[in-house]
Design a protein around this motif. Structure first.
Motif, PDB file in Angstrom:
ATOM      1  N   ARG A   1     -19.528  36.832  23.151  1.00 46.16           N
ATOM      2  CA  ARG A   1     -18.728  36.957  21.797  1.00 46.16           C
ATOM      3  C   ARG A   1     -19.926  37.210  20.935  1.00 46.16           C
ATOM      4  O   ARG A   1     -19.700  38.188  20.056  1.00 46.16           O
TER       5      ARG A   1
ATOM      6  N   THR B   1     -22.773  39.002  21.484  1.00 49.26           N
ATOM      7  CA  THR B   1     -23.206  40.034  22.100  1.00 49.26           C
ATOM      8  C   THR B   1     -22.075  40.973  21.368  1.00 49.26           C
ATOM      9  O   THR B   1     -22.630  42.367  20.621  1.00 49.26           O
ATOM     10  N   GLU B   2     -20.941  40.840  21.305  1.00 50.05           N
ATOM     11  CA  GLU B   2     -19.923  41.677  20.756  1.00 50.05           C
ATOM     12  C   GLU B   2     -20.097  41.901  19.237  1.00 50.05           C
ATOM     13  O   GLU B   2     -19.963  42.877  18.631  1.00 50.05           O
TER      14      GLU B   2
ATOM     15  N   GLN C   1     -21.148  45.093  16.730  1.00 49.03           N
ATOM     16  CA  GLN C   1     -20.248  45.513  15.710  1.00 49.03           C
ATOM     17  C   GLN C   1     -21.224  45.625  14.407  1.00 49.03           C
ATOM     18  O   GLN C   1     -20.974  46.608  13.568  1.00 49.03           O
TER      19      GLN C   1
END
Length: 118
Positions: A10, A12-13, A17
């Motif tokens: 989560r 890393t995502e 972004q």
């Protein structure tokens, strides 16, 4: 809102972004550099008061190498890879041996740098 517990898929995502948006939006990048916790809260991520977030911007003459948290004793043994797991990761994959690669840097702070396969 999501709770921040540790770097995970989560996080890393969200990092990806944030980096993408900061590359496209100079005002957002400036806000992220100045007050990362506020920007992360706006993105729906709750950072506990005892967790510090520092955003650094690389320059042509300054590169940052981010190391993961140090583990000791039983923690490192519990997370150690078996010989078979190590072989699966590093063991002679021909995919990379014949590719031309170019180092792009590690601005993400993840272990291992990104490569471009040409």
């Amino acid at each position: 809102m999501s709770d921040f517990t540790s770097p995970s898929g989560r996080m890393t995502e969200i990092e990806a972004q944030l980096v993408s948006r900061a590359a496209q939006d100079p005002a957002f990048r400036d806000r992220l550099l100045a007050n990362p916790k506020t920007v992360l809260a706006e993105q729906g991520l709750v950072i506990p008061d005892d967790v510090q977030i520092q955003v650094l911007q690389e320059t042509p003459n300054q590169y940052y190498l981010v190391l993961p948290e140090a583990v000791t004793g039983l923690e490192s043994e519990a997370n150690a890879l078996s010989e078979q797991e190590l072989e699966a990761i590093a063991g002679g994959s021909s995919t990379f041996s014949t590719c031309k690669t170019g180092w792009t840097g590690c601005g993400s702070g993840q272990s291992g740098c990104a490569i471009n396969v040409l």
